[in-house]
Design a protein around this motif. Sequence first.
Motif, PDB file in Angstrom:
ATOM      1  N   ARG A 187     -10.580   7.666  -9.554  1.00 43.71           N
ATOM      2  CA  ARG A 187     -11.561   7.701  -8.465  1.00 43.71           C
ATOM      3  C   ARG A 187     -11.124   6.812  -7.294  1.00 43.71           C
ATOM      4  O   ARG A 187     -11.139   7.230  -6.140  1.00 43.71           O
ATOM      5  N   ASN A 188     -10.746   5.581  -7.623  1.00 43.51           N
ATOM      6  CA  ASN A 188     -10.330   4.646  -6.586  1.00 43.51           C
ATOM      7  C   ASN A 188      -9.017   5.089  -5.930  1.00 43.51           C
ATOM      8  O   ASN A 188      -8.825   4.934  -4.719  1.00 43.51           O
ATOM      9  N   LYS A 189      -8.130   5.663  -6.738  1.00 40.39           N
ATOM     10  CA  LYS A 189      -6.852   6.132  -6.207  1.00 40.39           C
ATOM     11  C   LYS A 189      -7.051   7.305  -5.259  1.00 40.39           C
ATOM     12  O   LYS A 189      -6.391   7.398  -4.218  1.00 40.39           O
ATOM     13  N   ALA A 190      -7.947   8.219  -5.602  1.00 38.36           N
ATOM     14  CA  ALA A 190      -8.226   9.351  -4.716  1.00 38.36           C
ATOM     15  C   ALA A 190      -8.772   8.849  -3.384  1.00 38.36           C
ATOM     16  O   ALA A 190      -8.371   9.331  -2.311  1.00 38.36           O
ATOM     17  N   LYS A 191      -9.647   7.885  -3.448  1.00 34.74           N
ATOM     18  CA  LYS A 191     -10.223   7.303  -2.228  1.00 34.74           C
ATOM     19  C   LYS A 191      -9.145   6.658  -1.370  1.00 34.74           C
ATOM     20  O   LYS A 191      -9.090   6.858  -0.140  1.00 34.74           O
ATOM     21  N   ASN A 192      -8.265   5.886  -2.013  1.00 30.34           N
ATOM     22  CA  ASN A 192      -7.204   5.197  -1.269  1.00 30.34           C
ATOM     23  C   ASN A 192      -6.189   6.175  -0.670  1.00 30.34           C
ATOM     24  O   ASN A 192      -5.705   5.960   0.453  1.00 30.34           O
ATOM     25  N   VAL A 193      -5.853   7.222  -1.401  1.00 26.80           N
ATOM     26  CA  VAL A 193      -4.869   8.182  -0.903  1.00 26.80           C
ATOM     27  C   VAL A 193      -5.390   8.897   0.337  1.00 26.80           C
ATOM     28  O   VAL A 193      -4.648   9.100   1.316  1.00 26.80           O
ATOM     29  N   ILE A 194      -6.663   9.260   0.325  1.00 25.40           N
ATOM     30  CA  ILE A 194      -7.240   9.897   1.514  1.00 25.40           C
ATOM     31  C   ILE A 194      -7.261   8.906   2.677  1.00 25.40           C
ATOM     32  O   ILE A 194      -6.904   9.243   3.814  1.00 25.40           O
ATOM     33  N   ALA A 195      -7.643   7.656   2.386  1.00 25.70           N
ATOM     34  CA  ALA A 195      -7.717   6.635   3.440  1.00 25.70           C
ATOM     35  C   ALA A 195      -6.343   6.313   4.009  1.00 25.70           C
ATOM     36  O   ALA A 195      -6.179   6.166   5.231  1.00 25.70           O
ATOM     37  N   LEU A 196      -5.332   6.194   3.152  1.00 28.34           N
ATOM     38  CA  LEU A 196      -3.990   5.878   3.672  1.00 28.34           C
ATOM     39  C   LEU A 196      -3.426   7.061   4.443  1.00 28.34           C
ATOM     40  O   LEU A 196      -2.666   6.876   5.403  1.00 28.34           O
ATOM     41  N   SER A 197      -3.785   8.267   4.049  1.00 25.81           N
ATOM     42  CA  SER A 197      -3.342   9.454   4.778  1.00 25.81           C
ATOM     43  C   SER A 197      -3.938   9.466   6.184  1.00 25.81           C
ATOM     44  O   SER A 197      -3.255   9.772   7.168  1.00 25.81           O
ATOM     45  N   GLU A 198      -5.211   9.120   6.279  1.00 19.66           N
ATOM     46  CA  GLU A 198      -5.869   9.034   7.586  1.00 19.66           C
ATOM     47  C   GLU A 198      -5.229   7.956   8.448  1.00 19.66           C
ATOM     48  O   GLU A 198      -5.046   8.131   9.663  1.00 19.66           O
ATOM     49  N   ALA A 199      -4.865   6.827   7.807  1.00 19.35           N
ATOM     50  CA  ALA A 199      -4.229   5.731   8.542  1.00 19.35           C
ATOM     51  C   ALA A 199      -2.845   6.127   9.041  1.00 19.35           C
ATOM     52  O   ALA A 199      -2.438   5.759  10.153  1.00 19.35           O
ATOM     53  N   LEU A 200      -2.099   6.881   8.247  1.00 20.62           N
ATOM     54  CA  LEU A 200      -0.777   7.342   8.673  1.00 20.62           C
ATOM     55  C   LEU A 200      -0.890   8.270   9.873  1.00 20.62           C
ATOM     56  O   LEU A 200      -0.086   8.205  10.811  1.00 20.62           O
ATOM     57  N   ILE A 201      -1.886   9.132   9.855  1.00 20.15           N
ATOM     58  CA  ILE A 201      -2.100  10.057  10.969  1.00 20.15           C
ATOM     59  C   ILE A 201      -2.487   9.289  12.232  1.00 20.15           C
ATOM     60  O   ILE A 201      -1.939   9.533  13.321  1.00 20.15           O
ATOM     61  N   ALA A 202      -3.403   8.341  12.079  1.00 16.06           N
ATOM     62  CA  ALA A 202      -3.946   7.621  13.229  1.00 16.06           C
ATOM     63  C   ALA A 202      -2.968   6.601  13.818  1.00 16.06           C
ATOM     64  O   ALA A 202      -2.905   6.425  15.038  1.00 16.06           O
ATOM     65  N   ASN A 203      -2.198   5.941  12.934  1.00 16.04           N
ATOM     66  CA  ASN A 203      -1.404   4.798  13.396  1.00 16.04           C
ATOM     67  C   ASN A 203       0.113   4.976  13.344  1.00 16.04           C
ATOM     68  O   ASN A 203       0.843   4.184  13.952  1.00 16.04           O
ATOM     69  N   HIS A 204       0.604   5.986  12.615  1.00 11.52           N
ATOM     70  CA  HIS A 204       2.051   6.078  12.414  1.00 11.52           C
ATOM     71  C   HIS A 204       2.601   7.492  12.624  1.00 11.52           C
ATOM     72  O   HIS A 204       3.651   7.832  12.065  1.00 11.52           O
ATOM     73  N   ASN A 205       1.906   8.283  13.396  1.00 12.47           N
ATOM     74  CA  ASN A 205       2.386   9.632  13.705  1.00 12.47           C
ATOM     75  C   ASN A 205       2.681  10.424  12.431  1.00 12.47           C
ATOM     76  O   ASN A 205       3.636  11.204  12.361  1.00 12.47           O
ATOM     77  N   SER A 206       1.867  10.160  11.409  1.00 18.38           N
ATOM     78  CA  SER A 206       1.960  10.854  10.114  1.00 18.38           C
ATOM     79  C   SER A 206       3.237  10.534   9.328  1.00 18.38           C
ATOM     80  O   SER A 206       3.549  11.208   8.346  1.00 18.38           O
ATOM     81  N   GLU A 207       3.959   9.514   9.747  1.00 13.25           N
ATOM     82  CA  GLU A 207       5.192   9.125   9.062  1.00 13.25           C
ATOM     83  C   GLU A 207       4.980   7.866   8.233  1.00 13.25           C
ATOM     84  O   GLU A 207       4.161   7.004   8.593  1.00 13.25           O
ATOM     85  N   VAL A 208       5.735   7.740   7.143  1.00 12.85           N
ATOM     86  CA  VAL A 208       5.708   6.512   6.339  1.00 12.85           C
ATOM     87  C   VAL A 208       6.473   5.449   7.106  1.00 12.85           C
ATOM     88  O   VAL A 208       7.664   5.639   7.408  1.00 12.85           O
ATOM     89  N   PRO A 209       5.841   4.329   7.440  1.00 11.55           N
ATOM     90  CA  PRO A 209       6.516   3.321   8.270  1.00 11.55           C
ATOM     91  C   PRO A 209       7.605   2.559   7.524  1.00 11.55           C
ATOM     92  O   PRO A 209       7.458   2.244   6.343  1.00 11.55           O
ATOM     93  N   HIS A 210       8.690   2.283   8.234  1.00 17.85           N
ATOM     94  CA  HIS A 210       9.769   1.460   7.678  1.00 17.85           C
ATOM     95  C   HIS A 210       9.499   0.005   8.067  1.00 17.85           C
ATOM     96  O   HIS A 210      10.263  -0.614   8.819  1.00 17.85           O
ATOM     97  N   ASP A 211       8.415  -0.521   7.540  1.00 18.57           N
ATOM     98  CA  ASP A 211       7.976  -1.866   7.897  1.00 18.57           C
ATOM     99  C   ASP A 211       7.055  -2.379   6.799  1.00 18.57           C
ATOM    100  O   ASP A 211       6.046  -1.742   6.489  1.00 18.57           O
ATOM    101  N   ARG A 212       7.411  -3.520   6.220  1.00 16.77           N
ATOM    102  CA  ARG A 212       6.638  -4.041   5.100  1.00 16.77           C
ATOM    103  C   ARG A 212       5.185  -4.327   5.477  1.00 16.77           C
ATOM    104  O   ARG A 212       4.257  -3.948   4.758  1.00 16.77           O
ATOM    105  N   GLU A 213       4.984  -4.989   6.594  1.00 22.78           N
ATOM    106  CA  GLU A 213       3.627  -5.351   6.990  1.00 22.78           C
ATOM    107  C   GLU A 213       2.773  -4.110   7.211  1.00 22.78           C
ATOM    108  O   GLU A 213       1.608  -4.060   6.800  1.00 22.78           O
ATOM    109  N   ALA A 214       3.355  -3.101   7.841  1.00 25.20           N
ATOM    110  CA  ALA A 214       2.615  -1.863   8.087  1.00 25.20           C
ATOM    111  C   ALA A 214       2.305  -1.141   6.782  1.00 25.20           C
ATOM    112  O   ALA A 214       1.211  -0.581   6.605  1.00 25.20           O
ATOM    113  N   LEU A 215       3.240  -1.152   5.859  1.00 24.88           N
ATOM    114  CA  LEU A 215       3.015  -0.512   4.562  1.00 24.88           C
ATOM    115  C   LEU A 215       1.888  -1.212   3.801  1.00 24.88           C
ATOM    116  O   LEU A 215       0.980  -0.559   3.269  1.00 24.88           O
TER     117      LEU A 215
END
Length: 232
Positions: A87-115
Amino acid sequence: MAKRLTKAKAKELYARLAKVRPDPKTELDYVNPYTLLVAVVMSAQATDKGVNRATAELFKTVNTPEKMVAFGEEKLGKQIQTIGLWRNKAKNVIALSEALIANHNSEVPHDREALEALPGVGRKTANVVLMEIFGEGTIAVDTHVFRVANRTGLADGKTPADVETQLMRITPPAYLHGAHHWLILHGRYTCLARKPECPRCVIADICLYQPKTRAIASTKKPAPSGAKSKKR
């Protein structure tokens, strides 16, 4: 302070593990950097095999942040409910997906702090992504790596952070990229938590794990009944 391996011994340890597994890879199945990130988030307190079973069909069609958000938390939860904390993982995956779209142009960032700023992503997950996708020399410390590092004498840390720091210091640069995989796979298949299989371990003579010597000794055949001991 517990005994620690010398740098020379550590180098030999890695050399032997590398000989057994010359091309170590993650056992998580993924199709792109995004699906690896999702798989690693799902792997917390779950086995890689369990995660692979849950994501096999999912990743065939849901393999971008946009597709995951459209898929939705409810459907994702049903898809991964065979793994722990789903349950918690499903919630986090949707939230991180939204964050990638909003903040990283849908790409996985090559940056520890951003990750690590992404929902559900901690230092261990960030290390795996930085190593597996971007080729950085990082060592993610999970339960297997923590156990193997402390048992062998590569580290004597009480926390994953301590063990990571010590491993980064003692691991030769040439072995740094594969270190996480070698240690985790050794812990998963040889240096087992309850009963390490020391008699068939390729680093048994280097490892500082003390009960190991008794385990090896127990493999020797006992002397015949009634046999006399030799006088010195």
